[in-house]
Design a protein around this motif. Sequence first.
Motif, PDB file in Angstrom:
ATOM      1  N   UNK A 142      13.354   1.421  -3.592  1.00  0.00           N
ATOM      2  CA  UNK A 142      11.912   1.253  -3.701  1.00  0.00           C
ATOM      3  C   UNK A 142      11.368   2.376  -4.567  1.00  0.00           C
ATOM      4  N   UNK A 143      10.695   2.008  -5.636  1.00  0.00           N
ATOM      5  CA  UNK A 143      10.054   2.981  -6.517  1.00  0.00           C
ATOM      6  C   UNK A 143       8.722   2.399  -6.975  1.00  0.00           C
ATOM      7  N   UNK A 144       7.667   3.151  -6.782  1.00  0.00           N
ATOM      8  CA  UNK A 144       6.350   2.775  -7.301  1.00  0.00           C
ATOM      9  C   UNK A 144       5.871   3.909  -8.184  1.00  0.00           C
ATOM     10  N   UNK A 170       0.857  -1.187   0.000  1.00  0.00           N
ATOM     11  CA  UNK A 170       0.000   0.000   0.000  1.00  0.00           C
ATOM     12  C   UNK A 170       0.889   1.231   0.000  1.00  0.00           C
ATOM     13  N   UNK A 171       0.522   2.202  -0.834  1.00  0.00           N
ATOM     14  CA  UNK A 171       1.254   3.468  -0.858  1.00  0.00           C
ATOM     15  C   UNK A 171       0.273   4.623  -0.721  1.00  0.00           C
ATOM     16  N   UNK A 172       0.756   5.703  -0.160  1.00  0.00           N
ATOM     17  CA  UNK A 172      -0.005   6.948  -0.043  1.00  0.00           C
ATOM     18  C   UNK A 172       0.433   7.831  -1.201  1.00  0.00           C
ATOM     19  N   UNK A 173      -0.486   8.193  -2.096  1.00  0.00           N
ATOM     20  CA  UNK A 173      -0.081   8.954  -3.271  1.00  0.00           C
ATOM     21  C   UNK A 173       0.326  10.384  -2.931  1.00  0.00           C
ATOM     22  N   UNK A 174       0.075  10.822  -1.692  1.00  0.00           N
ATOM     23  CA  UNK A 174       0.566  12.134  -1.272  1.00  0.00           C
ATOM     24  C   UNK A 174       2.090  12.121  -1.098  1.00  0.00           C
ATOM     25  N   UNK A 175       2.684  10.940  -1.101  1.00  0.00           N
ATOM     26  CA  UNK A 175       4.131  10.810  -0.950  1.00  0.00           C
ATOM     27  C   UNK A 175       4.861  10.877  -2.291  1.00  0.00           C
ATOM     28  N   UNK A 176       4.187  11.338  -3.331  1.00  0.00           N
ATOM     29  CA  UNK A 176       4.767  11.399  -4.671  1.00  0.00           C
ATOM     30  C   UNK A 176       5.886  12.447  -4.719  1.00  0.00           C
ATOM     31  N   UNK A 177       6.960  12.128  -5.440  1.00  0.00           N
ATOM     32  CA  UNK A 177       8.068  13.086  -5.557  1.00  0.00           C
ATOM     33  C   UNK A 177       7.916  13.928  -6.825  1.00  0.00           C
ATOM     34  N   UNK A 178       8.890  14.772  -7.081  1.00  0.00           N
ATOM     35  CA  UNK A 178       8.814  15.696  -8.223  1.00  0.00           C
ATOM     36  C   UNK A 178       8.880  14.993  -9.574  1.00  0.00           C
ATOM     37  N   UNK A 179       9.265  13.711  -9.590  1.00  0.00           N
ATOM     38  CA  UNK A 179       9.342  12.958 -10.841  1.00  0.00           C
ATOM     39  C   UNK A 179       8.123  12.072 -11.058  1.00  0.00           C
ATOM     40  N   UNK A 180       7.160  12.114 -10.138  1.00  0.00           N
ATOM     41  CA  UNK A 180       5.949  11.303 -10.265  1.00  0.00           C
ATOM     42  C   UNK A 180       6.076   9.918  -9.672  1.00  0.00           C
TER      43      UNK A 180
END
Length: 168
Positions: A76-78, A45-55
Amino acid sequence: MFKSVFLTLALLVASAVVMPQTAQAGLIITQQFQFEDGTDFGVISIDIDQIDEFGNVLDWQLFELFGFTIGESFLFVADFDPLNLAAGFSFLSFDVNDISGSFAFDGFWESAFGEGFMSIFTTAGDFLDAGIFIMGPATITSVAVAEPAAWLLMLSAGFGLLIRRRQR
């Protein structure tokens, strides 16, 4: 008379402003790791608010494989399509250890291929197993957090009642 009408209006406006509202803590994408026969052996499970500047998302909320909770990450990259969250992950790459320090897992999955590959090692580096896996359908959940506005509403109502009581 005018004071009580004014006070009532003031309380009504104040309570409308500070009414409890929910704030989105984030949308959570969850997918199951599955063997080719559809049997689950893990979840992420990931929280999409944790997205970085590269998506990309570089951290997880929950990550379990074969009953072991994943704790340490070397990679780790999703990746996902923000315009189609229901599609789930479009890419996943990981090199991680479980929190007990017993096993190391590395693997990748890409939606274009529909399957991924994972290797399992001891944390000392001894190879144990490898195989192909698929990802189950995505589940999207929203986590709502109540704001402290509810406390402000109660305080303003309490002060209003105290003022009204003093006037009588």
